[in-house]
Design a protein around this motif. Structure first.
Motif, PDB file in Angstrom:
ATOM      1  N   HIS A  11       1.562 -28.367 -63.609  1.00  0.00           N
ATOM      2  CA  HIS A  11       3.116 -28.498 -63.980  1.00  0.00           C
ATOM      3  C   HIS A  11       3.799 -27.365 -64.753  1.00  0.00           C
ATOM      4  O   HIS A  11       4.851 -27.046 -64.518  1.00  0.00           O
ATOM      5  N   TRP A  12       2.869 -26.667 -65.505  1.00  0.00           N
ATOM      6  CA  TRP A  12       3.416 -25.550 -66.223  1.00  0.00           C
ATOM      7  C   TRP A  12       3.625 -24.265 -65.484  1.00  0.00           C
ATOM      8  O   TRP A  12       4.351 -23.354 -65.579  1.00  0.00           O
ATOM      9  N   THR A  13       2.744 -24.120 -64.396  1.00  0.00           N
ATOM     10  CA  THR A  13       2.599 -22.772 -63.650  1.00  0.00           C
ATOM     11  C   THR A  13       3.456 -23.114 -62.106  1.00  0.00           C
ATOM     12  O   THR A  13       3.255 -22.136 -61.227  1.00  0.00           O
ATOM     13  N   ASP A  14       4.043 -24.251 -61.998  1.00  0.00           N
ATOM     14  CA  ASP A  14       4.655 -24.322 -60.419  1.00  0.00           C
ATOM     15  C   ASP A  14       5.552 -23.100 -60.210  1.00  0.00           C
ATOM     16  O   ASP A  14       6.523 -23.022 -61.443  1.00  0.00           O
ATOM     17  N   PRO A  15       5.627 -22.775 -59.126  1.00  0.00           N
ATOM     18  CA  PRO A  15       6.562 -21.562 -58.911  1.00  0.00           C
ATOM     19  C   PRO A  15       8.024 -21.915 -59.003  1.00  0.00           C
ATOM     20  O   PRO A  15       8.731 -20.978 -59.261  1.00  0.00           O
ATOM     21  N   ARG A  16       8.392 -23.201 -59.029  1.00  0.00           N
ATOM     22  CA  ARG A  16       9.788 -23.505 -59.331  1.00  0.00           C
ATOM     23  C   ARG A  16      10.253 -23.547 -60.708  1.00  0.00           C
ATOM     24  O   ARG A  16      11.465 -23.478 -61.134  1.00  0.00           O
ATOM     25  N   CYS A  17       9.289 -23.498 -61.698  1.00  0.00           N
ATOM     26  CA  CYS A  17       9.468 -23.308 -63.028  1.00  0.00           C
ATOM     27  C   CYS A  17       9.528 -21.846 -63.547  1.00  0.00           C
ATOM     28  O   CYS A  17       8.962 -20.890 -62.834  1.00  0.00           O
ATOM     29  N   ALA A  18      10.004 -21.549 -64.725  1.00  0.00           N
ATOM     30  CA  ALA A  18      10.249 -20.583 -65.333  1.00  0.00           C
ATOM     31  C   ALA A  18       8.834 -19.980 -65.530  1.00  0.00           C
ATOM     32  O   ALA A  18       8.033 -20.414 -66.032  1.00  0.00           O
ATOM     33  N   ALA A  19       8.725 -18.743 -65.263  1.00  0.00           N
ATOM     34  CA  ALA A  19       7.344 -17.782 -65.102  1.00  0.00           C
ATOM     35  C   ALA A  19       7.447 -17.369 -66.957  1.00  0.00           C
ATOM     36  O   ALA A  19       8.265 -17.347 -67.656  1.00  0.00           O
TER      37      ALA A  19
END
Length: 372
Positions: free
Chosen positions: A179-187
């Protein structure tokens, strides 16, 4: 890596479990700027000298007043230990048993950090080892290397997730990290300019412990910390286990099943006191790693919550530096703090009656200050 189903893909949404993880620092952090009541800042009585430094008597009058159920807390437990006479009390809808058990929330991070520093001391890896080498394929390939030391000191740059778990889901650590590394979230934010408290760091550290040792996180807690120190009430529960063995300090309210190495452990006040004293007195770490507990990275300057390179939270109250960790789980807010060398320790847990973060933060500073 197995991805979990999502409840909603809204990019701006903060998850319920993320908010709870953040509460361990944002809601209950002890800050240097907190204003203490006069009675807590200036305890009465002659000072006792220990190892060349003044150790004031516990201000039991101030603590008793602060612990009365009111607008900040409906019930409070405090245990003061270290050098000299101890003191413990509980008020409101809390167990009067001084050894009652409770979910310790983000205090768990202290145990996880200790395991990691022990493994560093054994030469299994270094603080400069990239987590990508230890957990290949766990983080996106395009991310820059993130070291073990950056995870410990909350300087990894990992941002908050933007997706939810499905209600009732009991995710694995790998799924939580997803969930922290999902591509839709901020890098991750590069370069990192200041420490940013983030539960993802300790999920990854827990995974490192399991990968390197070949044993479960729960087993390593018992083998390396709980059994050697005689902590009979301290453990990491099995996945999905939301029970708390009696006596229970308080009704825990809704318990998140995911917290694990980030915030899922159980303990009691006597065990936390013994753990903190042992940690600060060098009984758990080799000298090189013991020093890391008190080294403050440059990126800690200006942070809301300041952490050492060894993962300890540092705060200054009434001119006295304390080390430890605060945390929240269910309805309760808890913490364990100690002065240098564990000469004075304080464990607290209370049921917040207010949602005013500054009010709660100041209340914690006052509790800790009265115990110093």
């Amino acid at each position: 890596m197995t991805k979990t189903p999502y409840a909603a893909p809204a990019a701006t949404r903060r998850t319920r479990w993320t908010a709870l993880a953040l509460a361990g620092a944002a809601l209950v952090s002890v800050t240097a700027g907190a204003v203490l009541p006069a009675s807590a800042a200036e305890p009465q009585g002659a000072a006792v000298t220990t190892a060349g430094r003044a150790l004031h008597p516990v201000d039991t009058v101030a603590l008793t007043a602060l612990m009365k159920p009111g607008e900040v807390a409906s019930g409070t437990m405090v245990r003061v230990g270290g050098t000299g006479p101890g003191w413990t009390a509980a008020t409101g809808p809390l167990s009067q048993d001084p050894a009652a058990n409770f979910r310790i929330g983000s205090i768990t991070k202290l145990f996880t950090s200790t395991l990691v520093l022990q493994l560093v001391g054994e030469g299994r890896f270094t603080l400069d080892t990239p987590v990508q080498e230890l957990l290949p394929g766990t983080l996106p390939a395009h991310w820059k290397p993130i070291t073990v030391g950056q995870l410990l000191s909350h300087t990894s740059g990992i941002q908050q997730p933007c997706v939810d778990f499905v209600d009732g889901e009991a995710p694995t650590p790998e799924q939580v990290v997803a969930h922290w590394t999902d591509p839709r979230c901020a890098a991750p934010q590069y370069p990192v300019h200041v420490q940013q408290y983030n539960g993802a760091n300790h999920f990854l550290l827990g995974m490192v412990v399991e990968k390197v040792t070949g044993r479960s996180y729960a087993d390593e807690i018992q083998r390396r910390i709980a059994r050697p120190l005689g902590l009979r009430h301290t453990y990491s529960p099995k996945p999905g286990d939301r029970t708390v063995p009696g006596p229970v300090l308080a009704d825990g309210g809704e318990i998140e099943p995911w917290a694990w190495a980030e915030g899922g452990m159980l303990s009691n006040a006597p065990d936390l006191e013994r753990f903190m004293t042992s940690l600060l007195r060098g009984r758990l770490l080799k000298p090189a790693q013991q020093r890391q507990l008190f080294v403050m990275p440059a990126l800690s300057e200006g942070a809301v919550d300041r952490f050492s390179t060894g993962g300890l939270m540092r705060a200054e109250i009434g001119g006295t530096v304390v080390w430890g960790k605060a945390g929240s789980m269910g309805r309760s807010t808890s913490g364990v703090f100690a002065t240098e060398g564990g000469r004075r320790t304080v464990v607290y847990s209370f049921l917040p009656a207010s949602k005013d973060r500054e009010l709660v933060r100041g209340h914690i500073a006052a509790l800790v200050g009265a115990a110093l």
